[in-house]
Design a protein around this motif. Sequence first.
Motif, PDB file in Angstrom:
ATOM      1  N   ALA A 211      -7.816  -0.144   2.411  1.00 62.87           N
ATOM      2  CA  ALA A 211      -6.887   0.715   3.154  1.00 62.87           C
ATOM      3  C   ALA A 211      -7.500   2.096   3.270  1.00 62.87           C
ATOM      4  O   ALA A 211      -8.160   2.572   2.335  1.00 62.87           O
ATOM      5  CB  ALA A 211      -5.543   0.803   2.433  1.00 62.87           C
TER       6      ALA A 211
ATOM      7  N   HIS B 296      -4.419   3.710   8.480  1.00 63.89           N
ATOM      8  CA  HIS B 296      -3.251   4.425   9.013  1.00 63.89           C
ATOM      9  C   HIS B 296      -3.779   5.327  10.115  1.00 63.89           C
ATOM     10  O   HIS B 296      -4.525   6.266   9.853  1.00 63.89           O
ATOM     11  CB  HIS B 296      -2.578   5.241   7.914  1.00 63.89           C
ATOM     12  CG  HIS B 296      -1.203   5.668   8.257  1.00 63.89           C
ATOM     13  ND1 HIS B 296      -0.239   5.901   7.336  1.00 63.89           N
ATOM     14  CD2 HIS B 296      -0.613   5.900   9.444  1.00 63.89           C
ATOM     15  CE1 HIS B 296       0.875   6.258   7.922  1.00 63.89           C
ATOM     16  NE2 HIS B 296       0.668   6.271   9.227  1.00 63.89           N
TER      17      HIS B 296
ATOM     18  N   ILE C 186      -0.300   1.560  11.784  1.00 63.01           N
ATOM     19  CA  ILE C 186      -1.212   0.800  10.929  1.00 63.01           C
ATOM     20  C   ILE C 186      -2.009  -0.163  11.806  1.00 63.01           C
ATOM     21  O   ILE C 186      -1.424  -0.964  12.556  1.00 63.01           O
ATOM     22  CB  ILE C 186      -0.426   0.008   9.851  1.00 63.01           C
ATOM     23  CG1 ILE C 186       0.558   0.910   9.086  1.00 63.01           C
ATOM     24  CG2 ILE C 186      -1.401  -0.686   8.901  1.00 63.01           C
ATOM     25  CD1 ILE C 186      -0.068   2.015   8.285  1.00 63.01           C
TER      26      ILE C 186
ATOM     27  N   ARG D  32      -2.447   9.322   1.570  1.00 57.26           N
ATOM     28  CA  ARG D  32      -2.523  10.505   2.442  1.00 57.26           C
ATOM     29  C   ARG D  32      -2.609  11.789   1.608  1.00 57.26           C
ATOM     30  O   ARG D  32      -3.333  12.717   1.952  1.00 57.26           O
ATOM     31  CB  ARG D  32      -1.302  10.530   3.366  1.00 57.26           C
ATOM     32  CG  ARG D  32      -1.379  11.619   4.387  1.00 57.26           C
ATOM     33  CD  ARG D  32      -0.261  11.486   5.385  1.00 57.26           C
ATOM     34  NE  ARG D  32      -0.225  12.650   6.266  1.00 57.26           N
ATOM     35  CZ  ARG D  32       0.650  12.801   7.243  1.00 57.26           C
ATOM     36  NH1 ARG D  32       1.542  11.867   7.465  1.00 57.26           N
ATOM     37  NH2 ARG D  32       0.631  13.871   7.990  1.00 57.26           N
TER      38      ARG D  32
ATOM     39  N   VAL E 270      -7.191   6.249   5.193  1.00 58.75           N
ATOM     40  CA  VAL E 270      -6.526   7.259   6.027  1.00 58.75           C
ATOM     41  C   VAL E 270      -7.373   8.526   6.012  1.00 58.75           C
ATOM     42  O   VAL E 270      -8.043   8.825   5.016  1.00 58.75           O
ATOM     43  CB  VAL E 270      -5.079   7.535   5.541  1.00 58.75           C
ATOM     44  CG1 VAL E 270      -5.046   8.187   4.172  1.00 58.75           C
ATOM     45  CG2 VAL E 270      -4.321   8.378   6.557  1.00 58.75           C
TER      46      VAL E 270
ATOM     47  N   ILE F  53       0.846  -1.200   0.000  1.00 52.92           N
ATOM     48  CA  ILE F  53       0.000   0.000   0.000  1.00 52.92           C
ATOM     49  C   ILE F  53       0.880   1.249   0.000  1.00 52.92           C
ATOM     50  O   ILE F  53       1.795   1.367   0.824  1.00 52.92           O
ATOM     51  CB  ILE F  53      -0.931   0.002   1.230  1.00 52.92           C
ATOM     52  CG1 ILE F  53      -1.926  -1.146   1.124  1.00 52.92           C
ATOM     53  CG2 ILE F  53      -1.667   1.332   1.356  1.00 52.92           C
ATOM     54  CD1 ILE F  53      -2.594  -1.499   2.428  1.00 52.92           C
ATOM     55  N   ASP F  54       0.563   2.165  -0.920  1.00 52.81           N
ATOM     56  CA  ASP F  54       1.307   3.428  -1.000  1.00 52.81           C
ATOM     57  C   ASP F  54       0.608   4.436  -0.073  1.00 52.81           C
ATOM     58  O   ASP F  54      -0.241   5.221  -0.500  1.00 52.81           O
ATOM     59  CB  ASP F  54       1.340   3.919  -2.462  1.00 52.81           C
ATOM     60  CG  ASP F  54       2.227   5.134  -2.631  1.00 52.81           C
ATOM     61  OD1 ASP F  54       2.579   5.778  -1.618  1.00 52.81           O
ATOM     62  OD2 ASP F  54       2.565   5.454  -3.790  1.00 52.81           O
ATOM     63  N   TRP F  55       1.000   4.401   1.203  1.00 50.64           N
ATOM     64  CA  TRP F  55       0.336   5.255   2.201  1.00 50.64           C
ATOM     65  C   TRP F  55       0.563   6.730   1.924  1.00 50.64           C
ATOM     66  O   TRP F  55      -0.310   7.557   2.205  1.00 50.64           O
ATOM     67  CB  TRP F  55       0.797   4.887   3.610  1.00 50.64           C
ATOM     68  CG  TRP F  55       0.275   3.562   4.077  1.00 50.64           C
ATOM     69  CD1 TRP F  55       0.988   2.410   4.225  1.00 50.64           C
ATOM     70  CD2 TRP F  55      -1.078   3.254   4.450  1.00 50.64           C
ATOM     71  NE1 TRP F  55       0.160   1.406   4.674  1.00 50.64           N
ATOM     72  CE2 TRP F  55      -1.097   1.892   4.824  1.00 50.64           C
ATOM     73  CE3 TRP F  55      -2.250   3.993   4.509  1.00 50.64           C
ATOM     74  CZ2 TRP F  55      -2.269   1.251   5.245  1.00 50.64           C
ATOM     75  CZ3 TRP F  55      -3.420   3.362   4.923  1.00 50.64           C
ATOM     76  CH2 TRP F  55      -3.429   2.008   5.286  1.00 50.64           C
ATOM     77  N   ASP F  56       1.733   7.075   1.384  1.00 43.82           N
ATOM     78  CA  ASP F  56       2.004   8.490   1.098  1.00 43.82           C
ATOM     79  C   ASP F  56       1.025   9.006   0.048  1.00 43.82           C
ATOM     80  O   ASP F  56       0.497  10.115   0.161  1.00 43.82           O
ATOM     81  CB  ASP F  56       3.444   8.672   0.602  1.00 43.82           C
ATOM     82  CG  ASP F  56       4.445   8.581   1.734  1.00 43.82           C
ATOM     83  OD1 ASP F  56       4.021   8.694   2.904  1.00 43.82           O
ATOM     84  OD2 ASP F  56       5.639   8.396   1.451  1.00 43.82           O
TER      85      ASP F  56
END
Length: 133
Positions: free
Chosen positions: A75, A107, A112, A10, A77, A4-7
Amino acid sequence: MTDIDWDRLRTEAISAMRRAYAPYSNYSVGAAALVDDGRTVSGCNVENASYGVGLCAECGLVSALHMSGGGRLTAFVCVNGAEEIIMPCGRCRQLLYEHSAPGMLLHTVSGIRTIDEVLPDAFGPRDLEEARA
Ligand code: THU
């Protein structure tokens, strides 16, 4: 679900936050989530002069999920106006749970977490099915 590309997610939440309509609380929120087919959905809070009618960012996100083809959230955020990660409120954890893929990740302010960790022993669709059986 480790890739997962959390950046990126976000960043999507921050873009959504900039669309918030929060003239009463002055607290903008943006939320973004990945869907199990790879789509991204997002939402912002939309308040109302009748305060209790205000919509959390997650409400818009769930509407966007269904309007763009449905599916399950993998996922998630959400951020505030300072671009800080915040916890989804209790009501919105329930909202997310309904549309979650098994093992959905969030997130959070403490890292996480799975949907089951942020909403333990959740009441959900299965409870209604069991009662009907
Ligand atoms: N808010 C959200 O949009 N999501 C949450 O999970 C927490 C709270 C909004 C609701 C209201 O417009 C503002 O934040 C202040 O509570």
